[in-house]
Design an enzyme around this catalytic site. Sequence first.
Site, short mmCIF file in Angstrom:
data_model
loop_
_atom_site.label_atom_id
_atom_site.label_comp_id
_atom_site.label_asym_id
_atom_site.label_seq_id
_atom_site.Cartn_x
_atom_site.Cartn_y
_atom_site.Cartn_z
N GLU A 33 0.83 -1.21 0.00
CA GLU A 33 0.00 0.00 0.00
C GLU A 33 0.86 1.25 0.00
OE1 GLU A 33 -3.08 -0.19 -1.14
OE2 GLU A 33 -3.63 -1.46 0.55
N HIS A 34 0.50 2.19 -0.86
CA HIS A 34 1.23 3.45 -1.02
C HIS A 34 2.68 3.19 -1.44
CE1 HIS A 34 -1.83 6.41 0.25
NE2 HIS A 34 -2.36 5.32 0.76
N ASP A 172 -4.16 0.57 -9.54
CA ASP A 172 -5.57 0.24 -9.74
C ASP A 172 -5.87 -0.07 -11.20
OD1 ASP A 172 -5.52 0.99 -7.12
OD2 ASP A 172 -6.57 2.88 -7.42
#
Length: 384
Positions: A33-34, A172
């Site tokens: 994540e990130h 995404d």
Amino acid sequence: MGAQQVREGFAALYGAEPEGVWSAPGRVNLIGEHTDYNDGFVMPFALPHVATAAVSRRTDGVLRLHSGDVEGGVVELRLDDLAPESDRNWTAYPAGVVWALREAGHAVTGADVHLASTVPSGAGLSSSAALEVVIALALNDLYGLGLQRWQLARLCQRAENVYVGAPTGIMDQTASACCEEGHALFLDTRDLSQQQIPFDLAAEGMRLLVVDTQVKHAHSEGEYGKRRAGCERGAALLGVDALRDIPYADLDEALARLGDDEEAVRLVRHVVTEDERVEKTVALLRSGETRAIGPVLIEGHASLRDDFRISCPELDLVVDTALASGALGARMTGGGFGGSAIVLAEAADVDTITKAVEEAFASGGHTAPRVFEAVPSAGARRVS
Ligand code: GLA
């Protein structure tokens, strides 16, 4: 909403059958994540929830857009008028893709589009990437552009960054474009190299739940941009192109160099350890030690909560309650400040955990969460 209904919706609106119907899924991120705007590693998989688009070409420079999910009629736009950050509605996603294709020199001369999506919006499950990718794939097929999936993902990211004006990474759109059924996608966001990692929890007696908290804190977008800028600052302080370039083995030395710059220390520590967690997860899945990814997910959540500071009370409540009720692992997923958490659990414990989370939300006075099982599903495709 099925492909047939979207096809019929198109015919009712535009008075002719569409040339085709395409779908593109939302995603959930298992770990990483990130890290995507730090050139790092991510590991999303596609959800069964999809955006479906019926599309036909036009030759007159007009784009007509309609969504079955939104009140209002057909929106008609002239391709020559498309301009970055000029549109704050849902239409910015499909129009942004058309803009990005044309800006890259592809001869797209117009389209009629009717869309419907089953991807929950505002839940951190990439409903906007699904909208972008479904349009990109449809136009790539119809106009014979010959672009590869990763190239479509890049164009969709450009639409999102420049046309919509959201400074997101590439995860995404790549997930929606490239994921495969039964697999998680191990993606190197630096060069977009990909490995499909078999991920069939049901065969091993486990489940992965998505818990959509149904909250989205208002400051989430601004905070996303601040974290991104903070990471870029950290990389500059350490003299690297991106935080991906700090090997895990050199983390302590890098943190020492940052001295008492507490903000940089926290962001760098999260990104470097998170990349390591992705690699560890891949290794564990490859060696069949699937249950052992539970603790890795838990560490990931702690890092996002304490170092990156993008969790929120509702996400922490899901994670803490699930773990207290026997989950193997749990963490927030996506951009943060609301949206969804994931829970890895033995199949036999799913009902107990779900009930515990629902009760915790009710007694905490929160909106009831939406809980569903996530099964790794297919990426974007032509459906008819
Ligand atoms: C959002 C962005 C992605 C990624 C995640 C965090 O989903 O769109 O690019 O940065 O947040 O991992």
